[in-house]
Design a protein around this motif. Sequence first.
Motif, short mmCIF file in Angstrom:
data_model
loop_
_atom_site.label_atom_id
_atom_site.label_comp_id
_atom_site.label_asym_id
_atom_site.label_seq_id
_atom_site.Cartn_x
_atom_site.Cartn_y
_atom_site.Cartn_z
N ARG A 42 0.83 -1.21 0.00
CA ARG A 42 0.00 0.00 0.00
C ARG A 42 0.86 1.26 0.00
O ARG A 42 0.48 2.28 -0.57
CB ARG A 42 -0.92 -0.01 1.21
N LEU A 43 2.02 1.19 0.64
CA LEU A 43 2.94 2.32 0.60
C LEU A 43 3.45 2.54 -0.82
O LEU A 43 3.59 3.68 -1.26
CB LEU A 43 4.12 2.07 1.55
N ALA A 44 3.73 1.45 -1.53
CA ALA A 44 4.16 1.58 -2.92
C ALA A 44 3.05 2.19 -3.77
O ALA A 44 3.31 3.03 -4.65
CB ALA A 44 4.57 0.21 -3.46
N GLU A 45 1.82 1.79 -3.51
CA GLU A 45 0.69 2.38 -4.23
C GLU A 45 0.54 3.85 -3.89
O GLU A 45 0.23 4.67 -4.75
CB GLU A 45 -0.60 1.63 -3.88
N GLY A 46 0.78 4.18 -2.61
CA GLY A 46 0.71 5.58 -2.20
C GLY A 46 1.73 6.44 -2.91
O GLY A 46 1.45 7.59 -3.28
N LEU A 47 2.93 5.91 -3.12
CA LEU A 47 3.96 6.65 -3.87
C LEU A 47 3.50 6.89 -5.29
O LEU A 47 3.66 7.99 -5.84
CB LEU A 47 5.27 5.87 -3.84
N SER A 48 2.92 5.87 -5.91
CA SER A 48 2.42 6.02 -7.28
C SER A 48 1.30 7.06 -7.35
O SER A 48 1.27 7.90 -8.26
CB SER A 48 1.92 4.66 -7.78
N ARG A 49 0.40 7.02 -6.37
CA ARG A 49 -0.70 7.98 -6.35
C ARG A 49 -0.20 9.40 -6.12
O ARG A 49 -0.74 10.37 -6.69
CB ARG A 49 -1.70 7.60 -5.26
N SER A 50 0.81 9.55 -5.28
CA SER A 50 1.34 10.89 -5.01
C SER A 50 1.99 11.48 -6.27
O SER A 50 1.91 12.69 -6.51
CB SER A 50 2.34 10.85 -3.86
N ARG A 51 2.61 10.64 -7.06
CA ARG A 51 3.20 11.10 -8.32
C ARG A 51 2.11 11.52 -9.30
O ARG A 51 2.27 12.51 -10.04
CB ARG A 51 4.07 10.01 -8.92
N GLU A 52 1.02 10.78 -9.31
CA GLU A 52 -0.11 11.14 -10.17
C GLU A 52 -0.71 12.48 -9.76
O GLU A 52 -1.09 13.29 -10.61
CB GLU A 52 -1.17 10.05 -10.12
N MET A 53 -0.79 12.72 -8.44
CA MET A 53 -1.30 14.01 -7.96
C MET A 53 -0.41 15.15 -8.41
O MET A 53 -0.89 16.20 -8.84
CB MET A 53 -1.37 14.01 -6.42
N LEU A 54 0.90 14.95 -8.29
CA LEU A 54 1.84 16.00 -8.68
C LEU A 54 1.75 16.28 -10.17
O LEU A 54 1.75 17.45 -10.60
CB LEU A 54 3.27 15.59 -8.29
N GLU A 55 1.66 15.23 -10.98
CA GLU A 55 1.52 15.42 -12.42
C GLU A 55 0.23 16.16 -12.76
O GLU A 55 0.21 17.05 -13.63
CB GLU A 55 1.54 14.05 -13.12
N ALA A 56 -0.87 15.82 -12.08
CA ALA A 56 -2.15 16.47 -12.34
C ALA A 56 -2.11 17.94 -11.94
O ALA A 56 -2.65 18.80 -12.66
CB ALA A 56 -3.26 15.75 -11.57
N ALA A 57 -1.47 18.25 -10.80
CA ALA A 57 -1.38 19.64 -10.36
C ALA A 57 -0.53 20.46 -11.32
O ALA A 57 -0.89 21.60 -11.67
CB ALA A 57 -0.79 19.69 -8.95
N ASN A 58 0.59 19.90 -11.78
CA ASN A 58 1.44 20.61 -12.74
C ASN A 58 0.71 20.86 -14.05
O ASN A 58 0.78 21.96 -14.62
CB ASN A 58 2.72 19.79 -13.00
N ALA A 59 0.00 19.84 -14.52
CA ALA A 59 -0.73 19.98 -15.79
C ALA A 59 -1.85 21.01 -15.67
O ALA A 59 -2.08 21.80 -16.59
CB ALA A 59 -1.31 18.62 -16.20
#
Length: 226
Positions: A63-80
Amino acid sequence: MEQRGGSAGSAGSAGSGGQAAPRSAAGRVCRQRCGPWALLPRLCLALALLTPVRALPPPPRHRLAEGLSRSREMLEAANASLHRLKELKTLGFECILEEIDLEDITKNQINTIKACISEDTGTGNCTALQRSTFDMSKCLQGIYEDLNAYRAELKNFNDQKVLATIDEMMKTLKTGSGSVPQPPAGVGLISFKARMRLCSILHAFRIRTVTINRVMSYLNSPESSL
């Protein structure tokens, strides 16, 4: 009761010369020297056990690995999202960091900064993750509360990608079966002041997402000793 026990010990030592006398004498010396402070460690332990804990339970490693993946998706979405606002001027002005005053909407609650990062005064007040005092459950709770606050503020923002990535990250952090609470739908952006505030909050969210991404990277690293 203590006095009665001490008297019994003295009588036993006078009458029998057994091994109870040294222990009784030592107990009297401890009580005389320490007084009520001798009970302090037990009292502190009892209070600690009674203190309510509201932190999220540590999730499994995957779940921590999934959380890292989700956090990267959030950052990409915010930048976009910020890039689109800058290019299209959707808010009616150029939404850039240099033109706004950042607002920390999480300053009066537990958040990622307070729960995950401490100041290391020995390195010029540079914030850093401190392994010796790091509490993962509290840290994850801080991240969750951040996302909950930003999700509520960004409900008026018509960017479903940003909102969806926040929701997915919150679901990952909340390992229980309960669903993530959804804020009521917004009424839309009307005033210039409201649009300026949205721009500020979106930039603040992007900066906080960078921090969250760093924390999740740390939690997935061997250095975290998890």
